[in-house]
Design a protein around this motif. Structure first.
Motif, mmCIF file in Angstrom:
data_model
loop_
_atom_site.group_PDB
_atom_site.id
_atom_site.type_symbol
_atom_site.label_atom_id
_atom_site.label_comp_id
_atom_site.label_asym_id
_atom_site.label_seq_id
_atom_site.Cartn_x
_atom_site.Cartn_y
_atom_site.Cartn_z
ATOM 1 N N MET A 191 0.274 -1.208 0.097
ATOM 2 C CA MET A 191 -0.145 0.111 -0.332
ATOM 3 C C MET A 191 0.917 1.557 -0.238
ATOM 4 S SD MET A 191 -2.567 1.304 3.036
ATOM 5 C CE MET A 191 -4.095 -0.395 2.028
ATOM 6 N N THR A 192 0.801 1.797 -0.792
ATOM 7 C CA THR A 192 1.421 2.955 -0.577
ATOM 8 C C THR A 192 1.042 4.244 -0.408
ATOM 9 O OG1 THR A 192 -0.239 4.301 -2.161
ATOM 10 C CG2 THR A 192 1.807 2.755 -3.348
ATOM 11 N N GLN A 193 1.977 4.974 0.621
ATOM 12 C CA GLN A 193 1.772 6.557 1.285
ATOM 13 C C GLN A 193 0.105 7.203 0.301
ATOM 14 O OE1 GLN A 193 2.769 7.110 4.689
ATOM 15 N NE2 GLN A 193 1.407 8.244 4.364
ATOM 16 N N ALA A 194 -0.042 7.528 -0.154
ATOM 17 C CA ALA A 194 -0.989 8.305 -0.794
ATOM 18 C C ALA A 194 -2.057 6.967 -0.952
ATOM 19 C CB ALA A 194 -1.044 8.193 -2.621
ATOM 20 N N GLU A 195 -2.049 6.365 -1.136
ATOM 21 C CA GLU A 195 -3.734 5.357 -0.650
ATOM 22 C C GLU A 195 -3.598 5.017 0.477
ATOM 23 O OE1 GLU A 195 -2.609 2.216 -3.838
ATOM 24 O OE2 GLU A 195 -2.099 1.428 -2.650
ATOM 25 N N LEU A 196 -2.697 5.360 1.521
ATOM 26 C CA LEU A 196 -2.295 5.111 3.037
ATOM 27 C C LEU A 196 -3.555 6.471 3.709
ATOM 28 C CD1 LEU A 196 -2.795 3.643 5.731
ATOM 29 C CD2 LEU A 196 -0.286 4.396 5.524
ATOM 30 N N ASP A 197 -3.316 7.287 2.782
ATOM 31 C CA ASP A 197 -3.151 8.504 3.559
ATOM 32 C C ASP A 197 -5.110 9.215 2.902
ATOM 33 O OD1 ASP A 197 -1.379 9.563 3.911
ATOM 34 O OD2 ASP A 197 -0.774 10.695 2.389
ATOM 35 N N ARG A 198 -5.519 8.188 1.396
ATOM 36 C CA ARG A 198 -6.830 8.264 1.494
ATOM 37 C C ARG A 198 -7.781 7.556 2.216
ATOM 38 N NH1 ARG A 198 -6.184 6.482 -3.214
ATOM 39 N NH2 ARG A 198 -6.612 4.999 -3.016
ATOM 40 N N ILE A 199 -7.069 6.547 2.055
ATOM 41 C CA ILE A 199 -8.135 6.217 3.474
ATOM 42 C C ILE A 199 -8.338 6.263 4.967
ATOM 43 C CG2 ILE A 199 -8.555 3.789 4.714
ATOM 44 C CD1 ILE A 199 -6.677 2.187 2.738
ATOM 45 N N ILE A 200 -7.043 6.916 5.170
ATOM 46 C CA ILE A 200 -7.260 7.823 6.403
ATOM 47 C C ILE A 200 -8.394 8.713 6.249
ATOM 48 C CG2 ILE A 200 -6.213 9.231 8.405
ATOM 49 C CD1 ILE A 200 -3.221 7.532 7.454
ATOM 50 N N GLN A 201 -8.245 9.593 5.453
ATOM 51 C CA GLN A 201 -9.665 10.932 4.880
ATOM 52 C C GLN A 201 -10.564 10.177 5.229
ATOM 53 O OE1 GLN A 201 -7.396 12.821 2.351
ATOM 54 N NE2 GLN A 201 -5.923 12.984 3.143
ATOM 55 N N THR A 202 -10.909 9.190 4.394
ATOM 56 C CA THR A 202 -12.181 8.240 4.419
ATOM 57 C C THR A 202 -13.113 8.199 5.613
ATOM 58 O OG1 THR A 202 -11.416 7.192 2.701
ATOM 59 C CG2 THR A 202 -13.613 6.223 2.719
ATOM 60 N N PRO A 203 -14.339 9.106 5.422
ATOM 61 C CA PRO A 203 -15.042 8.573 6.771
ATOM 62 C C PRO A 203 -15.733 8.161 7.037
ATOM 63 C CG PRO A 203 -16.040 10.537 4.867
ATOM 64 C CD PRO A 203 -14.760 9.582 4.876
ATOM 65 N N MET A 204 -15.705 7.150 8.682
ATOM 66 C CA MET A 204 -16.917 6.276 8.885
ATOM 67 C C MET A 204 -18.133 6.420 9.640
ATOM 68 S SD MET A 204 -14.092 2.880 10.655
ATOM 69 C CE MET A 204 -14.750 1.827 10.550
ATOM 70 N N PHE A 205 -19.171 5.360 9.065
ATOM 71 C CA PHE A 205 -19.856 5.459 9.985
ATOM 72 C C PHE A 205 -20.634 3.934 10.424
ATOM 73 C CE2 PHE A 205 -21.422 4.038 5.530
ATOM 74 C CZ PHE A 205 -22.827 3.046 5.867
ATOM 75 N N PHE A 206 -21.456 3.914 11.009
ATOM 76 C CA PHE A 206 -22.029 2.530 12.209
ATOM 77 C C PHE A 206 -23.264 2.318 11.945
ATOM 78 C CE2 PHE A 206 -17.223 3.606 13.800
ATOM 79 C CZ PHE A 206 -17.057 2.145 13.753
ATOM 80 N N ILE A 207 -23.611 0.758 11.719
ATOM 81 C CA ILE A 207 -25.379 0.798 12.265
ATOM 82 C C ILE A 207 -25.413 0.115 13.648
ATOM 83 C CG2 ILE A 207 -27.377 -0.383 11.166
ATOM 84 C CD1 ILE A 207 -26.176 -0.007 7.767
ATOM 85 N N VAL A 208 -26.060 0.652 14.070
ATOM 86 C CA VAL A 208 -26.312 0.466 15.285
ATOM 87 C C VAL A 208 -27.968 -0.088 15.951
ATOM 88 C CG1 VAL A 208 -24.258 1.197 16.114
ATOM 89 C CG2 VAL A 208 -26.502 2.637 16.903
ATOM 90 N N GLY A 209 -27.827 -0.832 16.819
ATOM 91 C CA GLY A 209 -29.491 -0.841 17.131
ATOM 92 C C GLY A 209 -29.429 -2.425 17.694
ATOM 93 N N ARG A 210 -30.409 -2.617 17.363
ATOM 94 C CA ARG A 210 -30.736 -4.432 18.172
ATOM 95 C C ARG A 210 -30.918 -5.672 16.875
ATOM 96 N NH1 ARG A 210 -30.163 -7.489 22.455
ATOM 97 N NH2 ARG A 210 -32.166 -8.970 21.526
ATOM 98 N N PRO A 211 -30.194 -6.554 17.284
ATOM 99 C CA PRO A 211 -30.283 -7.955 15.768
ATOM 100 C C PRO A 211 -31.303 -7.791 15.523
ATOM 101 C CG PRO A 211 -28.762 -8.731 18.200
ATOM 102 C CD PRO A 211 -29.671 -7.108 18.360
ATOM 103 N N ARG A 212 -31.309 -8.329 14.111
ATOM 104 C CA ARG A 212 -32.639 -8.221 13.844
ATOM 105 C C ARG A 212 -34.214 -6.749 14.124
ATOM 106 N NH1 ARG A 212 -32.013 -13.989 11.579
ATOM 107 N NH2 ARG A 212 -33.815 -14.275 11.276
ATOM 108 N N THR A 213 -32.712 -6.161 13.481
ATOM 109 C CA THR A 213 -34.349 -5.165 13.352
ATOM 110 C C THR A 213 -34.110 -4.301 11.793
ATOM 111 O OG1 THR A 213 -32.209 -3.552 13.915
ATOM 112 C CG2 THR A 213 -33.395 -4.198 15.298
ATOM 113 N N GLY A 214 -33.991 -5.365 11.150
ATOM 114 C CA GLY A 214 -33.642 -4.648 9.560
ATOM 115 C C GLY A 214 -32.164 -4.438 8.908
ATOM 116 N N SER A 215 -31.066 -4.389 10.070
ATOM 117 C CA SER A 215 -30.004 -3.909 9.843
ATOM 118 C C SER A 215 -29.032 -5.192 8.640
ATOM 119 C CB SER A 215 -29.124 -3.908 11.341
ATOM 120 O OG SER A 215 -29.018 -5.463 11.566
ATOM 121 N N THR A 216 -29.406 -6.096 8.527
ATOM 122 C CA THR A 216 -28.766 -6.610 6.997
ATOM 123 C C THR A 216 -29.003 -6.308 6.076
ATOM 124 O OG1 THR A 216 -28.400 -8.732 8.979
ATOM 125 C CG2 THR A 216 -28.625 -8.416 5.946
ATOM 126 N N LEU A 217 -30.775 -6.516 5.907
ATOM 127 C CA LEU A 217 -31.586 -4.661 4.262
ATOM 128 C C LEU A 217 -30.855 -3.594 4.434
ATOM 129 C CD1 LEU A 217 -33.269 -4.203 2.394
ATOM 130 C CD2 LEU A 217 -34.628 -3.883 4.447
#
Length: 404
Positions: A1-27
């Motif tokens: 992995m090049t430094q440019a690729e690593l920098d791009r990954i670092i700058q990519t934001p994250m999000f989480f889907i949270v909640g109880r199992p079987r609430t439609g989270s797989t959908l």
């Protein structure tokens, strides 16, 4: 992995889907997976466990990186959760990318590098977001906000009674109505509490609203996450053949069977046909006024001493589970993982009692049914004495914890 690729990954934001199992989270996770600008792996609940071991590391050397890489392949109690189930995972390429992270990097960066190696069934273009969907994290949402200080969170919730119908069929939680209802309530309170503490980082959406108007709801989610909407995501069910080639029939039946047709609302309100009146009353009492806060209406709001006494042991057990979970989190990483991968003896015994085919168990359940029927009719006979007692307790400020 090049430094440019690593920098791009670092700058990519994250999000989480949270909640109880079987609430439609797989959908919901599948809809995001179908988006060309999002990478979101299938369930792999290892972030918090890895954080226990590597969360303090700020400067990584080759030895630590190799240990981190090996830890990714930890055997888990549910084999489907293991990273080796990721489609077309190139272990050598993943190892090379991890080893390129020598120096000063956060734990968040290492997780993003791992997630960037997920190969989706769907075509990808420029990745703008990295997502995560692991319901087991939901009770640790506040910790996730600290580990990933810029991440956003989607809280997906579902009518607790419909959720119960689905949860009664799984093998990873005890199929007890009061216990599952309390866990639904606890999860909702924990996540919403975190949302209050971090305004602007949480978006709560009901499963019922998502399936009723999927396009409008998903547009709102895209706006919340700051990414473009893409109409093609709603053709996700056309990838059926690829999924069938990757997973066994058992895995597909357990995790993907509802993903082979377009979105519909046929599962909304299914509890009215699947749950008994007693089960609904137990769920309504245990969840209490949190139901209305979450946007749902209880069918039975009146306090019933019999139902309370019926549910109380399961609630105590649920609180005990959370206490034990907290204590396990204090243990050394390796011992903690050993314990977490051991199925609960009580869950196994209870599940065998409920679903076992042994003649002795069947006979015992029949006796229990007769006892339950008699008990249920007795529970309906709320005397004026109990009504006065309960009203008096409310007037004097005494509250039964968990039901007010």
């Amino acid at each position: 992995m090049t430094q440019a690729e690593l920098d791009r990954i670092i700058q990519t934001p994250m999000f989480f889907i949270v909640g109880r199992p079987r609430t439609g989270s797989t959908l919901l996770r599948t809809l995001f997976d179908a988006h060309p600008n999002v990478t979101i792996p299938q369930e792999w609940p290892m972030i918090l466990a890895l954080y226990k071991r590597f969360g303090h590391v700020t400067t990584w050397n080759r030895e630590l990186l190799l240990e981190f890489y090996e830890a990714l392949f930890q055997k888990l109690r549910i084999p489907y959760w293991e990273i080796t189930n990721w489609p077309d995972l190139n272990k050598e390429k993943l190892k090379s990318s991890i080893l390129s992270c020598e120096g000063k990097h956060s734990f968040e960066t290492l997780i993003k590098v791992v997630y960037s190696h997920y190969s989706s069934y769907f075509l990808k273009e420029n990745i703008l977001l990295i997502g995560d969907k692991n319901p087991v994290y939901s009770n640790q949402t506040e910790l996730l906000t600290q580990i990933f200080p810029n991440a956003k969170f989607i809280h997906l919730t579902r009518d607790y009674r419909d959720n119960l119908v689905s949860m009664l069929d799984v093998d990873f939680e005890m199929p007890n109505i009061a216990l599952l209802s309390y866990r639904w309530k606890y999860s909702w309170k924990v996540i919403e509490s975190a949302a209050v503490q971090h305004p602007g980082r949480f978006f709560t959406i009901r499963y019922e609203d998502l399936v009723d108007n999927a396009e409008e709801r998903f547009r709102e989610l895209c706006e919340f996450l700051g990414m473009p909407f893409n109409q093609t995501i709603f053709h996700f069910h056309e990838k059926r053949e690829l999924i069938e080639k990757t997973f066994s029939k058992e895995i597909i039946e357990r995790y993907f069977k509802t993903l082979f047709q377009p979105i519909d609302s046929s599962r909304v309100g299914v509890y009215r046909k699947k749950l008994s009146v007693l089960q609904i009353r137990v769920a309504d009492l245990v969840v209490g006024s949190i139901a209305e806060e979450a946007g749902y209406q209880r069918e039975y709001k009146r306090f019933n001493v019999g139902i309370f006494l019926w549910s109380f042991p399961a609630i105590i057990y649920a609180k005990w589970l959370y206490t034990v979970g907290w204590m396990v989190g204090l243990l050394h990483y390796r011992f903690m993982m050993w314990l977490l991968n051991k199925p609960s003896l009580l869950v196994k015994i209870y599940t065998q009692w409920v679903k076992g085919n042994n003649p002795f168990l069947i006979k015992g359940r029949n006796y229990l049914k007769y006892f339950s029927l008699v008990s249920y009719f007795c529970l309906q006979m709320d005397t004026r004495f109990f009504e006065i007692l309960f009203n008096l307790s409310c007037q004097t400020g005494f509250k039964i914890k968990g039901f007010q």
